[in-house]
Design an enzyme around this catalytic site. Structure first.
Site, PDB file in Angstrom:
ATOM      1  N   LEU A 108     158.703  50.939  70.433  1.00 49.43           N
ATOM      2  CA  LEU A 108     159.146  51.386  71.749  1.00 49.43           C
ATOM      3  C   LEU A 108     159.813  50.245  72.513  1.00 49.43           C
ATOM      4  O   LEU A 108     159.413  49.081  72.407  1.00 49.43           O
ATOM      5  CB  LEU A 108     157.957  51.900  72.567  1.00 49.43           C
ATOM      6  CG  LEU A 108     157.157  53.059  71.987  1.00 49.43           C
ATOM      7  CD1 LEU A 108     156.113  53.520  73.003  1.00 49.43           C
ATOM      8  CD2 LEU A 108     158.055  54.218  71.587  1.00 49.43           C
ATOM      9  N   GLY A 153     156.283  51.730  66.949  1.00 50.98           N
ATOM     10  CA  GLY A 153     157.117  52.920  66.873  1.00 50.98           C
ATOM     11  C   GLY A 153     157.853  53.069  65.561  1.00 50.98           C
ATOM     12  O   GLY A 153     158.168  54.188  65.139  1.00 50.98           O
ATOM     13  N   ASN A 176     150.419  48.231  65.972  1.00 50.37           N
ATOM     14  CA  ASN A 176     149.853  47.040  66.623  1.00 50.37           C
ATOM     15  C   ASN A 176     149.726  47.192  68.132  1.00 50.37           C
ATOM     16  O   ASN A 176     149.750  46.214  68.879  1.00 50.37           O
ATOM     17  CB  ASN A 176     150.705  45.809  66.297  1.00 50.37           C
ATOM     18  CG  ASN A 176     152.152  45.942  66.754  1.00 50.37           C
ATOM     19  OD1 ASN A 176     152.701  47.038  66.759  1.00 50.37           O
ATOM     20  ND2 ASN A 176     152.767  44.834  67.129  1.00 50.37           N
ATOM     21  N   GLU A 177     149.570  48.434  68.602  1.00 55.35           N
ATOM     22  CA  GLU A 177     149.535  48.696  70.038  1.00 55.35           C
ATOM     23  C   GLU A 177     148.448  47.914  70.769  1.00 55.35           C
ATOM     24  O   GLU A 177     148.654  47.457  71.903  1.00 55.35           O
ATOM     25  CB  GLU A 177     149.341  50.196  70.290  1.00 55.35           C
ATOM     26  CG  GLU A 177     150.595  51.032  70.111  1.00 55.35           C
ATOM     27  CD  GLU A 177     150.939  51.305  68.662  1.00 55.35           C
ATOM     28  OE1 GLU A 177     151.960  51.975  68.407  1.00 55.35           O
ATOM     29  OE2 GLU A 177     150.200  50.845  67.766  1.00 55.35           O
TER      30      GLU A 177
END
Length: 300
Positions: A108, A153, A176-177
């Site tokens: 993102l 994303g 890996n958020e």
């Protein structure tokens, strides 16, 4: 083969998880001949589409320099592209890849989330939901030709496809958020669990692991590896194998498997938007994003 992994912090785990930086990426800007050969009406500047009329295989190349970040505009164009291809009765399959090798998709666009109004964040998240619903719920055979890094994303796009082929080499993929103080939504977590199993998905999601391509293959996060220069050819060959299955049986089986999660997101869509909006606009998350951007700037 079952792939066993030690707990986070152990030597075994550290072999499979490496911190990721875009510092070392060197983009190749040479255009692909296949992409320039046959542009479709639903191509745009940053979504390039070509289709082999004989096989019915379309190739969608993301072209949003420098690293194919998913901003609102790209999400809408991808959704529209997938929707139009789904309607095209002569199209039977889609290969999703990047026009710029070495980065499939960096995830993102963080600037869509930083110091933005709650309404902006909510609108952006709905664009992501709509794109994912269209790709994950497509009747077409969907193959991700992951020709570079695919964090966050980028991994989301790959997981939405039926089959994943990743380039050999020092490329990484994963969700890996949590490293950015964000949480993957329920529908993305469930897709990860469906792909690699509950225990491995739980560990990977909690610590935000990014896996080298060979370890991603062992985990089942990707299905096949190929040399970078052969990845499009390998993707086309694999797609043709899938197309040997009668369309009706293939589509019914696929949609029977995916319908519960598709229906759940449609039912909980507004709840999911609200959850993400409220979490992302919190001061603590905004500070984490600010820290991340400062680190990126310092590395330039």
């Amino acid at each position: 083969q079952t792939f066993k992994m030690a707990l986070p912090g152990s030597r075994v785990w550290r072999k499979f998880f490496t911190p990721f930086s875009f510092r070392s990426i060197h983009l190749q800007v040479k255009s692909s001949p296949a992409c320039t050969a046959s542009r479709r009406l639903y191509s745009s500047d940053n979504v390039l589409v070509s289709k082999d009329e004989k096989t019915g295989i379309a190739t969608v190349r993301m072209n949003n320099p420098p690293v194919n970040s998913l901003n609102g505009s790209l999400l809408v164009k991808l959704r529209t592209c997938f929707e139009e291809l789904d309607k095209d009765t002569n199209c039977r399959a889609v290969i999703l890849t990047s026009e710029k090798p070495n980065v499939f998709c960096a995830g993102l666009d963080i600037m869509e989330l930083y110091k933005k109004s709650p309404d902006h964040v909510a609108e952006f998240w709905e664009k992501l939901q709509d794109m994912w619903l269209q790709l994950y719920g497509s009747r077409l055979v969907t193959v991700a030709a992951i020709n570079g890094h695919a964090p966050a994303g980028g991994c989301l796009l790959s997981l939405a496809c039926d089959y994943r082929i990743m380039a050999e080499g020092n490329f990484r993929i994963g969700l890996n958020e949590t490293q950015l103080n964000l949480v993957a939504p329920f529908w993305l977590r469930q897709t990860m669990i469906n792909t690699i199993g509950y225990r491995q998905a739980e560990m990977a999601l909690v610590i935000g692991a990014l896996f080298p391509s060979d370890k991603a293959l062992l985990l089942g996060l990707v299905d096949k590896l190929a040399p970078m220069e052969e990845i499009q050819t390998v993707a086309e060959e694999e797609t043709k194998k899938w197309l040997q299955i009668p369309d009706q049986a293939r589509v019914i089986t696929k949609m029977s498997s995916r319908k519960p999660l598709l229906d759940e997101l449609k039912r909980r869509k507004q709840e999911d938007i609200t959850t993400f909006r409220d979490a992302t606009t919190r001061e603590s998350v905004q500070k984490s994003i600010e820290h991340y951007l400062a680190n990126l700037k310092a590395k330039k």
